[in-house]
Write an enzyme that holds these catalytic residues in place. Structure first.
Site, PDB file in Angstrom:
ATOM      1  N   LYS A 245       0.979  -1.061   0.154  1.00 31.30           N
ATOM      2  CA  LYS A 245       0.171  -0.194   0.211  1.00 31.30           C
ATOM      3  C   LYS A 245       1.076   1.225   0.015  1.00 31.30           C
ATOM      4  O   LYS A 245       0.682   2.181  -0.982  1.00 31.30           O
ATOM      5  CB  LYS A 245      -0.992  -0.090   1.215  1.00 31.30           C
ATOM      6  CG  LYS A 245      -1.841  -1.318   1.098  1.00 31.30           C
ATOM      7  CD  LYS A 245      -2.773  -1.068   2.432  1.00 31.30           C
ATOM      8  CE  LYS A 245      -2.219  -0.886   3.807  1.00 31.30           C
ATOM      9  NZ  LYS A 245      -1.345  -2.361   4.205  1.00 31.30           N
TER      10      LYS A 245
ATOM     11  N   ARG B  27      -9.939   0.761   8.750  1.00 31.56           N
ATOM     12  CA  ARG B  27      -9.228  -0.633   9.021  1.00 31.56           C
ATOM     13  C   ARG B  27     -10.677  -1.481   9.664  1.00 31.56           C
ATOM     14  O   ARG B  27     -10.401  -2.556   9.911  1.00 31.56           O
ATOM     15  CB  ARG B  27      -8.337  -0.161   9.819  1.00 31.56           C
ATOM     16  CG  ARG B  27      -6.925  -1.045   8.902  1.00 31.56           C
ATOM     17  CD  ARG B  27      -5.782  -0.645   9.942  1.00 31.56           C
ATOM     18  NE  ARG B  27      -4.571  -1.479   9.756  1.00 31.56           N
ATOM     19  CZ  ARG B  27      -3.527  -0.948   9.130  1.00 31.56           C
ATOM     20  NH1 ARG B  27      -3.735   0.328   8.487  1.00 31.56           N
ATOM     21  NH2 ARG B  27      -2.397  -1.320   9.155  1.00 31.56           N
TER      22      ARG B  27
ATOM     23  N   ARG C  49      11.360  -5.487   4.722  1.00 22.09           N
ATOM     24  CA  ARG C  49      11.070  -4.056   4.515  1.00 22.09           C
ATOM     25  C   ARG C  49      12.098  -3.321   5.465  1.00 22.09           C
ATOM     26  O   ARG C  49      12.366  -3.391   6.521  1.00 22.09           O
ATOM     27  CB  ARG C  49       9.732  -3.804   4.987  1.00 22.09           C
ATOM     28  CG  ARG C  49       9.214  -2.316   5.462  1.00 22.09           C
ATOM     29  CD  ARG C  49       7.944  -1.887   5.290  1.00 22.09           C
ATOM     30  NE  ARG C  49       7.253  -2.676   6.266  1.00 22.09           N
ATOM     31  CZ  ARG C  49       5.888  -2.592   6.051  1.00 22.09           C
ATOM     32  NH1 ARG C  49       5.259  -2.084   5.174  1.00 22.09           N
ATOM     33  NH2 ARG C  49       5.274  -3.395   7.277  1.00 22.09           N
TER      34      ARG C  49
ATOM     35  N   ARG D 244      10.828  -1.104  10.882  1.00 24.09           N
ATOM     36  CA  ARG D 244       9.909  -0.813  11.928  1.00 24.09           C
ATOM     37  C   ARG D 244       9.893  -1.826  12.897  1.00 24.09           C
ATOM     38  O   ARG D 244       9.972  -3.021  12.963  1.00 24.09           O
ATOM     39  CB  ARG D 244       8.782  -0.980  11.223  1.00 24.09           C
ATOM     40  CG  ARG D 244       8.144   0.517  10.521  1.00 24.09           C
ATOM     41  CD  ARG D 244       6.922   0.399   9.650  1.00 24.09           C
ATOM     42  NE  ARG D 244       5.924  -0.186  10.197  1.00 24.09           N
ATOM     43  CZ  ARG D 244       4.743  -0.626   9.495  1.00 24.09           C
ATOM     44  NH1 ARG D 244       4.516   0.280   8.289  1.00 24.09           N
ATOM     45  NH2 ARG D 244       3.887  -1.145  10.211  1.00 24.09           N
TER      46      ARG D 244
ATOM     47  N   ARG E 207      -0.408  -8.667  13.613  1.00 26.20           N
ATOM     48  CA  ARG E 207      -1.329  -7.851  12.582  1.00 26.20           C
ATOM     49  C   ARG E 207      -1.983  -8.586  11.457  1.00 26.20           C
ATOM     50  O   ARG E 207      -3.059  -8.107  10.993  1.00 26.20           O
ATOM     51  CB  ARG E 207       0.041  -6.844  12.086  1.00 26.20           C
ATOM     52  CG  ARG E 207       0.431  -6.142  12.924  1.00 26.20           C
ATOM     53  CD  ARG E 207       1.851  -5.499  12.545  1.00 26.20           C
ATOM     54  NE  ARG E 207       2.047  -4.982  11.387  1.00 26.20           N
ATOM     55  CZ  ARG E 207       2.852  -4.827  10.534  1.00 26.20           C
ATOM     56  NH1 ARG E 207       4.091  -5.025  10.965  1.00 26.20           N
ATOM     57  NH2 ARG E 207       2.787  -4.194   9.375  1.00 26.20           N
TER      58      ARG E 207
HETATM   59  P1  ADP Z   1       2.234  -1.879   3.123  1.00 27.12           P
HETATM   60  O1  ADP Z   1       2.109  -0.346   3.127  1.00 27.12           O
HETATM   61  O2  ADP Z   1       1.035  -2.317   2.636  1.00 27.12           O
HETATM   62  O3  ADP Z   1       2.428  -2.509   4.588  1.00 27.12           O
HETATM   63  P2  ADP Z   1       4.746  -1.736   1.922  1.00 27.12           P
HETATM   64  O4  ADP Z   1       4.553  -0.645   0.581  1.00 27.12           O
HETATM   65  O5  ADP Z   1       5.469  -0.981   2.886  1.00 27.12           O
HETATM   66  O6  ADP Z   1       3.236  -2.125   2.348  1.00 27.12           O
HETATM   67  O7  ADP Z   1       5.588  -2.885   1.158  1.00 27.12           O
HETATM   68  C1  ADP Z   1       5.803  -3.883   2.156  1.00 27.12           C
HETATM   69  C2  ADP Z   1       7.389  -4.484   1.553  1.00 27.12           C
HETATM   70  O8  ADP Z   1       7.157  -5.201   0.282  1.00 27.12           O
HETATM   71  C3  ADP Z   1       8.174  -3.169   1.483  1.00 27.12           C
HETATM   72  O9  ADP Z   1       9.582  -3.849   1.849  1.00 27.12           O
HETATM   73  C4  ADP Z   1       8.250  -3.165  -0.334  1.00 27.12           C
HETATM   74  O10 ADP Z   1       9.409  -2.714  -0.764  1.00 27.12           O
HETATM   75  C5  ADP Z   1       7.920  -4.406  -0.391  1.00 27.12           C
HETATM   76  N1  ADP Z   1       6.992  -4.887  -1.895  1.00 27.12           N
HETATM   77  C6  ADP Z   1       6.146  -3.812  -2.300  1.00 27.12           C
HETATM   78  N2  ADP Z   1       5.686  -4.151  -3.347  1.00 27.12           N
HETATM   79  C7  ADP Z   1       6.320  -5.273  -3.740  1.00 27.12           C
HETATM   80  C8  ADP Z   1       6.406  -5.884  -4.815  1.00 27.12           C
HETATM   81  N3  ADP Z   1       5.440  -5.791  -5.859  1.00 27.12           N
HETATM   82  N4  ADP Z   1       7.036  -7.246  -4.996  1.00 27.12           N
HETATM   83  C9  ADP Z   1       7.995  -7.280  -4.149  1.00 27.12           C
HETATM   84  N5  ADP Z   1       8.085  -6.486  -2.828  1.00 27.12           N
HETATM   85  C10 ADP Z   1       7.198  -5.503  -2.804  1.00 27.12           C
HETATM   86  P1  ADP Z   2       0.819  -2.072   7.680  1.00 23.40           P
HETATM   87  O1  ADP Z   2      -0.124  -1.571   6.596  1.00 23.40           O
HETATM   88  O2  ADP Z   2       2.093  -2.498   7.092  1.00 23.40           O
HETATM   89  O3  ADP Z   2       0.239  -2.843   8.565  1.00 23.40           O
HETATM   90  P2  ADP Z   2       0.388   0.808   8.968  1.00 23.40           P
HETATM   91  O4  ADP Z   2       1.555   1.794   8.883  1.00 23.40           O
HETATM   92  O5  ADP Z   2      -0.798   0.993   8.074  1.00 23.40           O
HETATM   93  O6  ADP Z   2       1.043  -0.672   8.544  1.00 23.40           O
HETATM   94  O7  ADP Z   2       0.139   0.554  10.509  1.00 23.40           O
HETATM   95  C1  ADP Z   2       0.864   0.143  11.562  1.00 23.40           C
HETATM   96  C2  ADP Z   2      -0.027   0.019  12.689  1.00 23.40           C
HETATM   97  O8  ADP Z   2      -0.700   1.552  12.948  1.00 23.40           O
HETATM   98  C3  ADP Z   2      -1.120  -0.722  12.731  1.00 23.40           C
HETATM   99  O9  ADP Z   2      -0.427  -2.208  13.005  1.00 23.40           O
HETATM  100  C4  ADP Z   2      -2.016  -0.236  13.928  1.00 23.40           C
HETATM  101  O10 ADP Z   2      -1.540  -0.612  14.954  1.00 23.40           O
HETATM  102  C5  ADP Z   2      -1.986   1.193  13.518  1.00 23.40           C
HETATM  103  N1  ADP Z   2      -2.892   1.640  12.493  1.00 23.40           N
HETATM  104  C6  ADP Z   2      -2.908   2.261  11.380  1.00 23.40           C
HETATM  105  N2  ADP Z   2      -3.814   2.680  10.763  1.00 23.40           N
HETATM  106  C7  ADP Z   2      -4.879   2.399  11.446  1.00 23.40           C
HETATM  107  C8  ADP Z   2      -6.143   2.432  11.779  1.00 23.40           C
HETATM  108  N3  ADP Z   2      -6.741   2.898  10.478  1.00 23.40           N
HETATM  109  N4  ADP Z   2      -6.996   1.844  12.593  1.00 23.40           N
HETATM  110  C9  ADP Z   2      -6.378   1.413  13.673  1.00 23.40           C
HETATM  111  N5  ADP Z   2      -5.265   1.254  13.809  1.00 23.40           N
HETATM  112  C10 ADP Z   2      -4.412   1.643  12.740  1.00 23.40           C
END
Ligand code: ADP
Ligand code: ADP
Length: 224
Positions: free
Chosen positions: A13, A88, A127, A153, A164
């Site tokens: 995302k 979420r 990541r 992170r 998660r």
């Molecule tokens: P999210 O915001 O949904 O948690 P991220 O954008 O942070 O996800 O991506 C999670 C990890 O996967 C990062 O290390 C990113 O570089 C990697 N990543 C994202 N898209 C791809 C893809 N299409 N193929 C392989 N790795 C990816």
């Molecule tokens: P990812 O998509 O990789 O799980 P985010 O950066 O979106 O990571 O979220 C990290 C953490 O922040 C989540 O595990 C949760 O604890 C909190 N969080 C983020 N967005 C929300 C939301 N909309 N509602 C509740 N908790 C949230």
């Protein structure tokens, strides 16, 4: 353009949000980034949120909803936005619907990035984020330039990642039928090269597609 990106943790995302905001010139609203900023600054909201984030649980709805509503009041968001990681829960989606209705705004599309749990764990464990720019890298799939000042992170540790994923399936996946029933859900396969996934996302939200393609049948259960 008013868009929402949903998908499990590690689906891509944050990575893909950057491509979409550049394409449409809209601000990205990432509740994860906002909460991490609060945490880093040690605000009261950040201290409360940390209790939940550190163990992989969702931050309570009222905390997140209040933070987002404040953000939506700003003029920048009126021109459009891309939510990344919000809503979420169904309660958050209902609160967003009410806020948008009050502001006279409508969502264009909700894009679900689909990736299996097995791949997510690998993505999350590799990541890394550039401390200065916030740029997201992956040690194998999107390697950082040499000398980049990287952080991992705190909640990307394997035990927390498992929690998660549980939270995603229990609390966030119900948004899939919620938005499918409104005909604005677009499903995008998140597996493939970064650029390939970007192209799929842009196709899914291009003006010719949005609003003219029926969503999947109502009440389709989220993929487990
Ligand atoms: P999210 O915001 O949904 O948690 P991220 O954008 O942070 O996800 O991506 C999670 C990890 O996967 C990062 O290390 C990113 O570089 C990697 N990543 C994202 N898209 C791809 C893809 N299409 N193929 C392989 N790795 C990816
Ligand atoms: P990812 O998509 O990789 O799980 P985010 O950066 O979106 O990571 O979220 C990290 C953490 O922040 C989540 O595990 C949760 O604890 C909190 N969080 C983020 N967005 C929300 C939301 N909309 N509602 C509740 N908790 C949230």
């Amino acid at each position: 353009m008013r868009l929402i990106l949903i998908g499990p943790p590690g689906a891509g995302k944050g990575t893909q949000a950057k491509a979409l905001v550049d394409r449409f010139g809209i601000p990205q609203i990432s509740t994860g980034d906002m909460l991490r900023e609060h945490k880093a600054k040690g605000t009261a909201l950040g201290v409360k949120a940390a209790e939940f984030m550190n163990r992989g649980a969702l931050v309570p709805d009222e905390v997140v909803i209040g933070m987002v509503e404040e953000r939506l009041q700003s003029d920048a968001a009126k021109a459009g936005f891309l939510f990344d990681g919000f809503p979420r829960t169904v309660a958050q989606a209902q609160a967003l619907d009410a806020t948008l209705a009050r502001l006279g705004l409508k969502l264009d599309a909700v894009v679900l990035i689909e990736v299996s749990d097995e791949l997510l764990v690998e993505r999350i464990s590799g990541r890394r984020t550039d401390k200065a720019t916030g740029q997201i890298y992956h040690i194998k799939y999107n390697p950082p330039p040499p000398g980049a000042d990287l952080v991992q992170r705190a909640d990307d540790k394997e035990e927390v990642v498992k929690e998660r994923l549980v939270a995603y399936h229990a609390q966030t996946a119900p948004l899939v039928p919620y938005y499918a029933a409104r005909g604005i859900l677009r499903r995008v396969d998140g597996v493939g090269e970064l650029a390939e996934v970007t192209a799929r996302l842009l196709a899914a939200v291009s003006p010719g597609t949005v609003g003219s393609v029926a969503g999947p049948p109502h009440g389709v259960p989220p993929a487990k």
